[in-house]
Design a protein around this motif. Structure first.
Motif, PDB file in Angstrom:
ATOM      1  N   SER A  98       9.592   3.209  -7.386  1.00 28.17           N
ATOM      2  CA  SER A  98      10.856   3.531  -6.713  1.00 28.17           C
ATOM      3  C   SER A  98      11.246   2.416  -5.750  1.00 28.17           C
ATOM      4  N   GLY A  99      10.257   1.615  -5.325  1.00 27.09           N
ATOM      5  CA  GLY A  99      10.589   0.564  -4.363  1.00 27.09           C
ATOM      6  C   GLY A  99      10.621  -0.810  -5.000  1.00 27.09           C
ATOM      7  N   ARG A 100      10.736  -0.868  -6.326  1.00 28.36           N
ATOM      8  CA  ARG A 100      10.606  -2.178  -6.969  1.00 28.36           C
ATOM      9  C   ARG A 100      11.729  -3.131  -6.564  1.00 28.36           C
ATOM     10  N   LEU A 101      11.324  -4.376  -6.311  1.00 23.03           N
ATOM     11  CA  LEU A 101      12.246  -5.448  -5.946  1.00 23.03           C
ATOM     12  C   LEU A 101      13.067  -5.140  -4.694  1.00 23.03           C
ATOM     13  N   SER A 102      12.541  -4.254  -3.813  1.00 23.03           N
ATOM     14  CA  SER A 102      13.343  -3.986  -2.612  1.00 23.03           C
ATOM     15  C   SER A 102      13.311  -5.194  -1.680  1.00 23.03           C
ATOM     16  N   ALA A 103      14.412  -5.339  -0.960  1.00 22.62           N
ATOM     17  CA  ALA A 103      14.602  -6.511  -0.110  1.00 22.62           C
ATOM     18  C   ALA A 103      13.708  -6.402   1.120  1.00 22.62           C
ATOM     19  N   PRO A 104      13.439  -7.533   1.788  1.00 30.07           N
ATOM     20  CA  PRO A 104      12.664  -7.484   3.027  1.00 30.07           C
ATOM     21  C   PRO A 104      13.323  -6.530   4.016  1.00 30.07           C
ATOM     22  N   GLY A 105      12.528  -5.718   4.655  1.00 29.82           N
ATOM     23  CA  GLY A 105      13.085  -4.758   5.602  1.00 29.82           C
ATOM     24  C   GLY A 105      11.975  -4.070   6.363  1.00 29.82           C
ATOM     25  N   ALA A 106      12.285  -2.904   6.903  1.00 36.37           N
ATOM     26  CA  ALA A 106      11.322  -2.204   7.757  1.00 36.37           C
ATOM     27  C   ALA A 106      10.124  -1.729   6.945  1.00 36.37           C
ATOM     28  N   ASP A 107      10.360  -1.255   5.738  1.00 34.87           N
ATOM     29  CA  ASP A 107       9.263  -0.720   4.949  1.00 34.87           C
ATOM     30  C   ASP A 107       8.437  -1.847   4.327  1.00 34.87           C
ATOM     31  N   TYR A 108       9.139  -2.727   3.615  1.00 35.19           N
ATOM     32  CA  TYR A 108       8.480  -3.897   3.025  1.00 35.19           C
ATOM     33  C   TYR A 108       8.893  -5.115   3.827  1.00 35.19           C
ATOM     34  N   TRP A 109       7.975  -5.627   4.674  1.00 34.04           N
ATOM     35  CA  TRP A 109       8.333  -6.690   5.609  1.00 34.04           C
ATOM     36  C   TRP A 109       8.866  -7.922   4.900  1.00 34.04           C
ATOM     37  N   LEU A 110       8.223  -8.272   3.781  1.00 35.20           N
ATOM     38  CA  LEU A 110       8.679  -9.466   3.057  1.00 35.20           C
ATOM     39  C   LEU A 110       9.174  -9.081   1.666  1.00 35.20           C
ATOM     40  N   GLY A 111       9.603  -7.859   1.503  1.00 35.00           N
ATOM     41  CA  GLY A 111      10.128  -7.409   0.220  1.00 35.00           C
ATOM     42  C   GLY A 111       9.028  -6.887  -0.690  1.00 35.00           C
ATOM     43  N   ALA A 112       9.445  -6.430  -1.859  1.00 37.88           N
ATOM     44  CA  ALA A 112       8.489  -5.916  -2.836  1.00 37.88           C
ATOM     45  C   ALA A 112       8.724  -6.623  -4.167  1.00 37.88           C
ATOM     46  N   ASP A 113       7.674  -6.665  -5.007  1.00 39.54           N
ATOM     47  CA  ASP A 113       7.815  -7.381  -6.278  1.00 39.54           C
ATOM     48  C   ASP A 113       8.276  -6.454  -7.395  1.00 39.54           C
ATOM     49  N   GLU A 114       8.156  -6.898  -8.638  1.00 37.31           N
ATOM     50  CA  GLU A 114       8.763  -6.161  -9.749  1.00 37.31           C
ATOM     51  C   GLU A 114       8.100  -4.821 -10.013  1.00 37.31           C
ATOM     52  N   LEU A 115       6.893  -4.600  -9.429  1.00 36.79           N
ATOM     53  CA  LEU A 115       6.243  -3.297  -9.600  1.00 36.79           C
ATOM     54  C   LEU A 115       6.266  -2.512  -8.291  1.00 36.79           C
ATOM     55  N   GLY A 116       7.035  -3.000  -7.332  1.00 35.88           N
ATOM     56  CA  GLY A 116       7.127  -2.301  -6.064  1.00 35.88           C
ATOM     57  C   GLY A 116       5.920  -2.509  -5.170  1.00 35.88           C
ATOM     58  N   ARG A 117       5.147  -3.592  -5.415  1.00 39.15           N
ATOM     59  CA  ARG A 117       4.015  -3.862  -4.534  1.00 39.15           C
ATOM     60  C   ARG A 117       4.490  -4.711  -3.363  1.00 39.15           C
ATOM     61  N   ASP A 118       3.920  -4.443  -2.197  1.00 45.37           N
ATOM     62  CA  ASP A 118       4.349  -5.110  -0.981  1.00 45.37           C
ATOM     63  C   ASP A 118       3.936  -6.586  -1.010  1.00 45.37           C
ATOM     64  N   ILE A 119       4.910  -7.492  -0.896  1.00 46.78           N
ATOM     65  CA  ILE A 119       4.602  -8.919  -1.012  1.00 46.78           C
ATOM     66  C   ILE A 119       3.784  -9.407   0.179  1.00 46.78           C
ATOM     67  N   TYR A 120       4.093  -8.876   1.371  1.00 49.15           N
ATOM     68  CA  TYR A 120       3.355  -9.287   2.564  1.00 49.15           C
ATOM     69  C   TYR A 120       1.854  -9.007   2.383  1.00 49.15           C
ATOM     70  N   SER A 121       1.541  -7.799   1.921  1.00 46.85           N
ATOM     71  CA  SER A 121       0.125  -7.451   1.742  1.00 46.85           C
ATOM     72  C   SER A 121      -0.508  -8.307   0.657  1.00 46.85           C
ATOM     73  N   ARG A 122       0.243  -8.561  -0.407  1.00 49.85           N
ATOM     74  CA  ARG A 122      -0.297  -9.369  -1.498  1.00 49.85           C
ATOM     75  C   ARG A 122      -0.566 -10.798  -1.066  1.00 49.85           C
ATOM     76  N   VAL A 123       0.340 -11.343  -0.243  1.00 43.26           N
ATOM     77  CA  VAL A 123       0.119 -12.706   0.248  1.00 43.26           C
ATOM     78  C   VAL A 123      -1.134 -12.742   1.120  1.00 43.26           C
ATOM     79  N   LEU A 124      -1.318 -11.702   1.940  1.00 42.83           N
ATOM     80  CA  LEU A 124      -2.523 -11.642   2.783  1.00 42.83           C
ATOM     81  C   LEU A 124      -3.784 -11.646   1.928  1.00 42.83           C
ATOM     82  N   TYR A 125      -3.811 -10.793   0.920  1.00 50.24           N
ATOM     83  CA  TYR A 125      -4.989 -10.744   0.058  1.00 50.24           C
ATOM     84  C   TYR A 125      -5.128 -12.028  -0.754  1.00 50.24           C
ATOM     85  N   GLY A 126      -3.999 -12.642  -1.068  1.00 47.24           N
ATOM     86  CA  GLY A 126      -4.028 -13.902  -1.815  1.00 47.24           C
ATOM     87  C   GLY A 126      -4.757 -14.996  -1.069  1.00 47.24           C
TER      88      GLY A 126
END
Lengths: 350, 299
Positions: free
Chosen positions: B66-94
């Protein structure tokens, strides 16, 4: 003595050329061994790598014998070397054409990109390096160093994507990915396979300008990348020269600053610089793999990368061998260039 | 009887001198602002990698369509990717994967290169010729392309990518170590040890390798940025870490499809790569300025 000297010079020069050729030959042989090793030894079953998991026993056997896998390894290697030297890189499994034909079709596009990028890099990078060294530790130096630092810290494929987003999608200044717009494809009959040159030769100026608007962005990126490298190299070479005593002497004798910097220091820095430029050309040919992937550029890098995914090992190794061979020859050429340009390595006049 | 005490005193003196040298190195390093900035980035990277589970706001692997590709905002700080995963968290784990690759490559390529170079330089003769010819062949082949070919043969994956980069990264160390070994192998102190009956192995390990260490460290820090970029490039082409691993290069590769409409998917991980490789470059430059014995000799 004087009568013998030219002859011995000639022999010495011939000897040097022969040593150079021998080095090229040995290194090329090493490269062949390396690609042989990658293609035949690393994969657990090279036949399966070609025919795939679901092949019939018949097809498997056919490939097995065609590859000569029943023979001892050294015999396989000799056959492989001979094939490569005859220009037979095998057949690409995806295009079903000989790999060499494929490579030659795709090569001009890469050459176009790398050559223009390198020219841009030289035009921007060498003066930047000179300025940077002349105003050592002043603000122009800092500025150029920061620009350079960003240049070799940034992932070039990412910069390509950002460039596409900003200059193509947002601003619309340049054309998008690809070498040319779809409806111009096939208008120009190939002469050299380089669209820029062909359209110019045929006088198709609309095609030419379209191709230019496509090539501007990737060339600027490669140019920026090589500028970052060349300005750094030029800077350190020029710093070396500018602290030498002959520079002080020239200044004391009243030479103008332009004369000192360009006439004396740059001339001495130019010799190693030429070899560095020649070497970086090889690096750009290779670096184009990523840029070509981003821009969908029909060059050798794109060919190798897309062959990788189809498991087309012949195409991958053929491409690696071609670029590697060019790299080696450039390497050796730059050595020869160095010895011809540097007067100290010439035999003394008598 | 008095030999023992003087020996320990000498050792204590050596240790004090070493400590003093390290202290002076740190003091000079602290005076270099760009080097400190690079060091700060490295520390931040280590911090992110170590505390990723606590810093992350979402599970980096959990899709949320439901949150796929959402823009950076309060919920997803740096947006979400094509499966709705939080990019900020993914970059951290990366950051963990980046450190893993860099660590693997450095830990393997530097010792291999060092050993090859030192052996070639120390023994000379045909050993030297063969080792250096092999090194030259590896040096002559373009790095990224060689790594590509290796990965093509080995199969994609993060460890295979590290192996492939290692195979292309060791030759410069070999060249360097050989030059150092050639310089010291006939020096008086090495000959003295040899006359005293030390084995070649002892000479290499105790007397020649230590001489190469500072150049190797300089080279290592300067190499790290290049390793990060190569690893990201392999990931971008699709031959490095495989999905769903949050490797930065692979993240850019998936974000590529959305670059025009959802720019954040590809841009954010690329920015992370840029910052980290900038940090390593700054750090490497600073350490080279301080440590490189060839630069120190110059006025």
């Amino acid at each position: 003595m004087a009568a013998i000297a030219p002859a011995s010079d000639g022999i010495r020069r011939l000897g040097r050329v022969l040593t150079g050729l021998a080095t090229i030959a040995v290194t090329l042989l090493g490269l062949i061994a390396l690609t042989f090793f990658i293609g035949r030894v690393i994969p657990i079953d090279p036949v399966l790598a070609i025919v795939g998991e679901k092949a019939t026993q018949e097809a498997y056997d056919k490939v097995f014998y065609a590859m000569g896998l029943d023979k001892p390894v050294w015999e396989q290697f000799a056959a492989y070397t001979w094939q490569l030297l005859c220009g037979d890189f095998g057949t690409s499994f995806t295009t079903t054409r000989p790999v060499l034909t494929d490579l030659l079709t795709f090569f001009p596009a890469t050459l176009e990109l790398a050559t223009l990028g390198l020219l841009l890099g030289i035009v921007l990078g060498v003066p930047a390096g000179v300025v940077s060294a002349y105003w050592h530790d002043k603000w122009p130096d800092h500025l150029i160093r920061v620009v350079g630092l960003v240049g070799y810290s940034v992932p070039i494929f990412w910069l390509g994507l950002v460039g596409l987003y900003v200059f193509y999608y947002r601003l619309g200044w340049v054309a998008g990915p690809g070498q040319i717009d779809v409806f111009y494809v096939g208008i120009v009959k190939p002469i050299t396979n380089s669209i820029l040159i062909d359209s110019m030769l045929r006088g198709e100026w609309t095609v030419f300008w379209n191709a230019v608007s496509h090539i501007v962005l990737p060339v600027s990126l490669i140019g920026y990348f090589s500028m970052a490298y060349l300005s750094r190299m030029t800077r350190s070479l020029m710093l070396d020269q500018l602290t030498k005593e002959y520079v002080l002497t020239a200044r004391l004798k009243g030479a103008s600053e332009i004369e000192v910097v360009f006439g004396h220091a740059l001339r001495n820095a130019a010799i190693p610089l030429v070899t560095i430029i020649a070497l970086s050309y090889g690096g750009l040919l290779e670096g184009s793999v990523l840029i070509e992937t981003v821009f969908g550029w029909p060059g050798i890098g794109n060919y190798i990368a897309s062959s990788l995914f189809r498991g087309d090992i012949n195409a991958v190794l053929g491409g690696t061998f071609l670029v590697g061979a060019i790299f080696i020859v450039l390497n050796q050429l730059s050595d020869i260039l160095y010895t011809t340009l540097d007067p100290r390595t010439r035999p003394a006049r008598r | 009887m008095s030999t023992m005490p003087t020996h320990t005193i000498a050792r204590a003196q050596v240790r004090a001198a070493q400590f003093k040298q390290i202290k002076s190195f740190c003091r000079r390093f602290a005076r270099n602002p760009s080097g400190m900035f690079g060091f700060f980035i490295l520390v931040a990277l280590l911090f992110c990698a170590a505390f990723a589970p606590w810093l992350a706001t979402h599970d980096p692997y959990l899709p949320n369509l439901s949150g796929r590709l959402s823009a950076p905002g309060a919920d997803y700080w740096l947006g979400a990717d094509e499966l709705g995963r939080d990019i900020y968290s993914r970059v951290l784990y990366g950051s963990r994967l980046t450190l893993l690759i860099v660590g693997l490559v450095i830990v393997t390529s530097a010792p291999i290169g060092l050993l090859v170079g030192v052996i070639a330089g120390n023994f000379g003769g045909w050993v030297d010729t063969i080792f250096m010819r092999v090194t030259d062949v590896f040096l002559a082949v373009p790095k990224l392309l060689l790594a590509l070919a290796f990965v093509a043969a080995l199969g994609p994956g993060i460890v295979n990518a590290a192996i492939a980069i290692t195979l292309t990264a060791w030759p410069p160390y070999a060249r360097m170590a050989r030059a150092e070994a050639l310089a010291v192998r006939n020096s008086d102190y090495v000959n003295a040890v040899r006359l005293a009956g030390a084995s070649e192995f002892h000479i290499i390990v105790q007397h020649i390798i230590p001489m190469c260490i500072s150049s190797v460290i300089v080279r290592m820090t300067l190499d790290m940025a290049g390793i990060i970029l190569t690893a990201a490039g392999l990931g971008f082409i699709g031959l490095g870490a495989q999905p769903p691993l949050p490797e930065w290069g692979a993240m850019i590769s998936t974000g590529r499809k959305f670059i025009f409409d959802q720019w954040w998917v590809a841009t954010v991980p690329g920015f992370a790569i840029f910052i980290v490789s900038l940090g390593f470059n700054l750090l490497g430059d600073a350490i080279r300025d301080l440590l490189d014995p060839h630069l120190k000799a110059r006025p």
